[in-house]
Design an enzyme around this catalytic site. Structure first.
Site, PDB file in Angstrom:
ATOM      1  N   SER C  48     -77.919  38.962  17.832  1.00 35.41           N
ATOM      2  CA  SER C  48     -78.973  39.484  18.709  1.00 35.41           C
ATOM      3  C   SER C  48     -78.472  40.606  19.618  1.00 35.41           C
ATOM      4  CB  SER C  48     -79.536  38.379  19.608  1.00 35.41           C
ATOM      5  OG  SER C  48     -80.114  37.362  18.843  1.00 35.41           O
ATOM      6  N   ILE C  50     -76.645  40.437  22.510  1.00 31.83           N
ATOM      7  CA  ILE C  50     -76.832  40.189  23.944  1.00 31.83           C
ATOM      8  C   ILE C  50     -75.493  39.838  24.589  1.00 31.83           C
ATOM      9  CG2 ILE C  50     -77.924  38.675  25.657  1.00 31.83           C
ATOM     10  CD1 ILE C  50     -80.141  38.206  23.541  1.00 31.83           C
ATOM     11  N   HIS C  52     -74.469  37.914  27.504  1.00 30.17           N
ATOM     12  CA  HIS C  52     -75.113  36.972  28.414  1.00 30.17           C
ATOM     13  C   HIS C  52     -74.439  36.987  29.778  1.00 30.17           C
ATOM     14  CE1 HIS C  52     -77.529  35.113  25.247  1.00 30.17           C
ATOM     15  NE2 HIS C  52     -76.469  35.249  24.461  1.00 30.17           N
ATOM     16  N   VAL C 175     -59.729  35.159   1.596  1.00 30.13           N
ATOM     17  CA  VAL C 175     -58.541  34.318   1.474  1.00 30.13           C
ATOM     18  C   VAL C 175     -58.815  33.234   0.433  1.00 30.13           C
ATOM     19  CG1 VAL C 175     -57.099  32.634   2.673  1.00 30.13           C
ATOM     20  CG2 VAL C 175     -57.710  34.800   3.776  1.00 30.13           C
ATOM     21  N   LYS C 252     -81.239  28.880  22.978  1.00 33.85           N
ATOM     22  CA  LYS C 252     -81.727  29.687  24.094  1.00 33.85           C
ATOM     23  C   LYS C 252     -83.183  30.068  23.871  1.00 33.85           C
ATOM     24  CE  LYS C 252     -77.429  31.607  25.855  1.00 33.85           C
ATOM     25  NZ  LYS C 252     -76.386  30.760  25.284  1.00 33.85           N
ATOM     26  N   ARG C 313     -75.445  31.470  12.611  1.00 33.13           N
ATOM     27  CA  ARG C 313     -74.566  31.177  13.737  1.00 33.13           C
ATOM     28  C   ARG C 313     -73.515  30.170  13.273  1.00 33.13           C
ATOM     29  NH1 ARG C 313     -79.882  30.374  15.238  1.00 33.13           N
ATOM     30  NH2 ARG C 313     -80.754  31.490  17.005  1.00 33.13           N
ATOM     31  N   CYS C 402     -80.979  62.487   8.271  1.00 35.47           N
ATOM     32  CA  CYS C 402     -81.966  61.438   8.524  1.00 35.47           C
ATOM     33  C   CYS C 402     -82.959  61.971   9.541  1.00 35.47           C
ATOM     34  CB  CYS C 402     -81.275  60.181   9.060  1.00 35.47           C
ATOM     35  SG  CYS C 402     -82.405  58.971   9.783  1.00 35.47           S
ATOM     36  N   CYS C 404     -85.815  60.562  10.550  1.00 39.39           N
ATOM     37  CA  CYS C 404     -86.450  59.589  11.443  1.00 39.39           C
ATOM     38  C   CYS C 404     -85.640  59.406  12.726  1.00 39.39           C
ATOM     39  CB  CYS C 404     -86.616  58.242  10.753  1.00 39.39           C
ATOM     40  SG  CYS C 404     -87.560  58.319   9.236  1.00 39.39           S
TER      41      CYS C 404
END
Lengths: 426, 123, 498
Positions: C48, C50, C52, C175, C252, C313, C402, C404
């Site tokens: 995400s 973030i 925190h 590995v 969260k 995660r 690019c 955009c």
């Protein structure tokens, strides 16, 4: 082609596809002197260069041409008319000063950044394809899921195939054309899946691109899931129920390494928006007057940046007109403001231009919301025209003669498409 | 003993479902068309279905890897894939001009040519 | 004779890359082994993004102890490494009277942990500061130290700096086996076996599998999938701070994330999954995200999604970070680094160095350590005068690839210079292909540039390594450069020249 481009122009055209080239010719036709076409691609001609199939030019050149032929012949005319064309060049911004002059900032491959002044500007940047995100297909994000137009460029210009076993979502014309193209190049096209109960492409393309090669077209069906970690491995397809929700109880899986998306086109109006041009929420292009002028004086628009067309000949016609008015504007000719607003009525998705003025002939481009046959196009109480059919995939074009509007005294004019029963049945 | 062949007219987006009734090679009746283009199309599709065709061939020394080409006149529908296979054997070298003829009397069809659809400079 | 290293790091996510950079300050021979084509292509890329504030994680946990320190280290890292990072602040919003009480408890915990600047906002303040949030929200807890980051840029910059200071990076190196021996461990990869005194297990979602290779099966990773939805640019500025519901024990919640680049992202979902290859977004996930987010911000609609992705995660069954030495000498776990793993990563790196030192690794500082990475040029973000100057210096800055995101060819080359090997590598370094057309126009050009720069056939260019090829040759003979010539071919066919 050209060295220095600094200086003053009458008309600067942004975009070197059929719309931009048409606008430049139109501007020359009006008597404008210095005209510049700025094209972002390394070669001028726009998307026509990768549309190697034929079917272009029946209206304009009176013969059936392939995309590259149409582009090249058009470009020859433009160059013959002493119009400056620069490719590999990108208009990053357009500023308007207090005198109304436009300052066009151009990033030019290999030559740096320069700003030219122009009295009028024609926006002709074309459109882009809708992507996977726009339809939110659940699943993984492997390679092998790409738009039909990108696949077309890979195959027709770069000499590569997007994969070997191809499924296509959406039955727009590019998707149908690519089904045939890839079949001819030795790929296996396993099916075309269309959300709507009807094809979004021309019947000719359904027959000649799919049926000729035994490629199945599944109507009212969509891709419900994408599978594969690195590369696409298979898709889940499902018929859709009410509200276009996939009915997973009737879903099946299709093995393929490639999924082409042919799910619609969107006008590319980032530059228009940065300028503050007013857009139509339906077409997603600028609102234009009957002289193809946007909400900003001296800024005109035409082609797919204005609304998505299905025939290049219509683009050319619209662009010639936009170019002529842009050229007039550059020469100081000001038309009175339009005083009639067109309103889309029954079964009309949109119409372009958005306003009209009496005393001139007008060409109206419009699209239906859904198929209807036979039907009647009604322009207020002023005129009506019978049509054998309308379908959303095919743009409707008709003309309003000057004398028709002379009889009209209101400020809004509604256009309807109404069902019509032939007298005495069939 | 009459037989029926079905076609979908490609004349316009209506796509009229056409029914052609024939006895051997002889056409008895064509039904389903809402205009005169339908019958003409069904007759052509029944007697000698043909298709235009365009594809690309390998090109050396140009900005792009492929040169678009087309056949100058429609070829028999059932030979389209074969035609593509033949054309794909070509390899040309830039420069090429639009209209250059790459193959003549293609597939043994007199007057049918394979021609370049665009100009490509040598780079 | 295998290659000998002091430290081998398994896994090039933000954790492995952070440790690699810290180790590069010392006179050590370090190698980082990444199974993907580039670093940061696993959980880091789908994070995400973030940073925190860390006010809500209890001090009784290791993550609770590392997170605030990690947050504080980001200013210095940002200054040195130039990745996209901005402290925009976060809000925990209360939807009920009960949650308003919860905010007070949360504030007390944050104050105790020393999180700076926490404030309780009443409804009026919240409406004034974030007018587009739901009028039904009753109040919020504001933490100014929270920020947003482009996590992939962080991973790229860390490894680039580590490599510049002598760390060896081996990509495409999963590995395959680990063998403890008298000098440490032998590490088997497809490219050969190497020997290391210390092996750091930073393998993220696969960390329990790596640990099991040396018989350390004392923790499990229970991957928890999160789906995120990126919204159209037109919603930029709708919400200015990170918006969280009140956190629960496991998650969260579903958030509004104004990303570093300003585009708004919503998500993630939280679903524990069995299949570690499950990166699928789902219709249910979209419904869950957009259904919930309406409660926080009614103006956000599912139709605004331009792209979606899912990440895993690396949640450990201890529900905390699993960091420390093991019964196998030299084998150190740095695992279970789910949220706030990204925030904690700089503190984790410090912590791991302390552990290594205690385990007998001698840390002697290099005389020269270059702590800086030049940030990539960002043409689109410059003013006209600066753009003109760049284009005068290098004409490739006047060539837009690019459209955009307004990315120039010079920036694509810069991305390759700084390690991009795949289309995603270019995209996540330069933003080419990240905009509305999602690469429809620029990916063919990016493929050409990669092919030329890497001296690889264009068919070998991939989206993100492995089997993610983009295209195949149209015909094999032609691709090999020996197409048959047509016997009938007439003009300008090279047969004539022979």
């Amino acid at each position: 082609m050209l060295g220095r481009i600094e200086g003053r122009y009458d008309v600067v055209v942004v975009g070197g596809g059929p719309a931009g080239l048409g606008a430049a010719l139109g501007a020359r036709d009006s008597g404008a002197e210095r005209i510049l076409v700025v094209d972002r691609e390394p070669e001028t001609g726009g998307i026509l260069l990768q549309c190697i199939h034929s079917g272009f030019g029946l209206h304009h050149f009176k013969e059936e041409l392939t995309g590259p032929e149409y582009a090249e012949r058009f470009l020859e005319r433009v160059v013959d008319h002493d119009i400056d064309v620069i490719s590999g060049s990108y208009v990053s911004s357009v500023g308007i000063d207090s005198d109304g002059d436009k300052h066009v900032r151009i990033l030019r491959e290999g030559r740096g950044i320069s700003t030219v002044e122009s009295k009028s500007v024609v926006l002709a940047m074309g459109c882009r394809e809708r992507t996977r995100g726009a339809v939110r297909i659940p699943g993984t994000r492997p390679s092998g899921v790409l738009t039909a137009g990108l696949a077309q460029k890979l195959v027709n210009m770069m000499g590569m195939l997007p994969g070997k076993r191809i499924a296509i979502l959406g039955s727009g014309d590019i998707g149908l054309i690519m089904a045939r193209r890839l079949t001819l190049e030795g790929c296996e096209v396993v099916g075309v899946f269309e959300l709507m109960p009807y094809s979004n492409g021309l019947t000719r393309n359904v027959v000649q691109c799919l049926e000729d090669f035994g490629i199945p077209l599944h109507l009212s069906t969509t891709v419900a899931q994408i599978h594969g970690r690195d590369r696409l491995e298979k898709i889940t397809v499902a018929p859709v129920g009410p509200g276009f929700v996939p009915d997973l109880s009737r879903a099946w899986e299709v093995e393929c390494d490639t999924l082409l998306l042919s799910i619609g086109l969107v006008p590319e109006n980032e530059l228009s928006q940065s300028l503050g041009v007013e857009l139509d929420v339906i077409t997603r292009g600028p609102r234009v007057s009957s002289s193809m002028e946007t909400s900003l004086p001296g800024i005109f628009a035409c082609g797919n940046v204005l609304h998505v067309h299905d025939l290049v000949d219509f683009v050319t016609e619209e662009a010639l007109k936009a170019g002529r008015f842009a050229g007039e504007y550059a020469q100081g000719i000001r038309r009175p403001k339009d005083n009639i607003t067109l309103v889309p009525g029954n079964n009309v998705r949109y119409c372009v231009p958005h306003t009209l003025a009496p005393g001139r002939e007008h060409t109206i481009y419009m699209r239906a919301k859904e198929p209807m046959k036979p039907c009647l196009i009604k322009v207020g109480d002023l005129m009506q025209r019978k049509l054998g059919f309308v379908v959303p995939a095919e743009m409707i074009m008709f003309k309003i003669k000057p004398d028709v509007l002379d009889r009209f005294h209101g400020d809004t004019l509604r256009i309807d498409i109404l069902p019509y029963e032939k007298e005495g049945g069939r | 003993m009459s037989q029926v062949e079905k076609f979908v007219c490609i004349g316009c987006p209506i796509g009229c479902p056409l029914q052609l009734t024939h006895e051997g090679q002889e056409i008895v009746e064509i039904e389903g068309a809402s205009c005169n283009r339908g019958a003409k199309y069904a007759r052509q599709e029944f007697t000698d279905p043909r298709r235009g065709m365009s594809t690309t061939v390998w090109i050396d020394g140009a900005r792009w890897k492929r040169l678009p080409v087309k056949v100058s006149a429609p070829i028999p529908k059932d030979r389209v894939l074969e035609a593509a296979g033949e054309i794909h054997k070509l390899r040309v070298e830039a420069p090429v001009k639009r209209g250059d003829v790459l193959l003549r009397d293609f597939l043994g069809e007199p007057g049918v040519e394979v021609i370049a659809c665009r100009t490509m400079a040598r780079e | 004779m295998p290659d000998n290293y002091d430290v081998a790091i398994i896994g090039g996510g933000v954790i492995g890359c952070s440790i690699a950079r810290e180790l590069s300050r010392f006179r050590l021979k370090t190698v980082l082994l990444e199974k993907n084509a580039e670093v940061g292509f696993g959980t880091s890329k789908t994070n995400s993004g973030i940073i925190h504030s860390g006010h809500d994680t209890p001090l009784s946990t290791l993550k609770g102890r590392l997170v605030v320190r990690g947050n504080a280290l980001f200013d210095g890292l940002h200054e040195e490494l130039g990745f996209g990072f901005r402290r925009i602040g976060e809000l925990n919003v209360a939807q009920t009277e009960e949650e308003l009480e919860g905010l007070k408890a949360l504030k007390a915990l944050g104050d105790e942990k020393g999180v700076p600047g926490i404030e309780l906002w009443d409804q009026e303040r919240l409406r004034r500061e974030e007018p587009n949030l739901s009028r039904a929200l009753l109040g919020a807890l504001y933490c100014p130290s929270a920020g947003v980051i482009n996590p992939y840029e962080f991973a790229f910059a860390l490894i680039e700096n580590a490599v510049a200071n002598g760390v060896e990076l081996r990509v495409d190196s999963p590995v395959l086996g680990l063998e403890p021996n008298a000098e440490g461990l032998a590490v088997r990869t497809p490219g050969g076996t190497l020997q290391a005194r210390f092996v750091l297990n930073c393998a993220g979602v696969a960390a329990d599998e790596v640990a099991a290779m040396v018989g350390c099966a004392d923790f499990k990773i229970l991957p928890r999938k999160g789906e995120e939805y990126m919204l159209d640019k037109r919603l930029k500025g709708l919400v200015r701070r990170l918006v969280f519901p009140l956190p629960t024990k496991t998650t969260k919640g579903i958030l509004i994330i104004p990303t570093f680049d300003g585009t708004i992202m919503v998500g993630p979902t939280a679903q524990t999954i069995e299949d570690r290859g499950d990166f699928a977004t789902t219709a249910q996930g979209a419904d869950e995200v957009f259904g919930y987010i309406k409660r926080l911000c009614p103006a956000i609609d599912a139709r605004d999604a331009i792209t979606a992705f899912a990440g895993l995660r690396a949640v450990s069954d201890t529900n905390d970070f699993v960091i420390g030495p093991t019964k196998v000498k030299g084998f150190v776990n740095v695992a279970g680094t789910q949220s706030p793993g990204l925030t904690s990563s700089p503190a984790i790196a410090e912590h791991v160095l302390e552990i290594l030192s205690l385990q007998g690794l001698e840390l002697s500082r290099k005389a020269r350590f270059n702590s800086r990475v030049a940030p990539p040029p960002r043409f689109a973000q410059l003013g006209h005068a600066e753009q003109d100057e760049l284009a005068n210096k290098d004409p490739l800055f006047a060539k837009v690839v690019c459209r955009c995101e307004l990315v120039t060819e010079a920036e694509i080359h810069d991305a390759v210079d700084h390690g991009a090997r795949t289309l995603d590598g270019i995209k996540f370094r330069s933003r080419a292909g990240m905009g509305r057309c999602q690469g429809g126009f620029c990916s063919s050009r990016c493929m050409e540039i990669l092919s030329k720069r890497l001296a690889k056939p264009i068919y070998d260019i991939t989206k993100r390594g492995g089997g993610s090829y983009i295209a195949v040759p149209i015909d094999l003979e032609a691709a090999r450069g020996e197409p048959p010539l047509h016997p009938d071919a007439r003009p300008r066919i090279n047969a004539e020249e022979k």
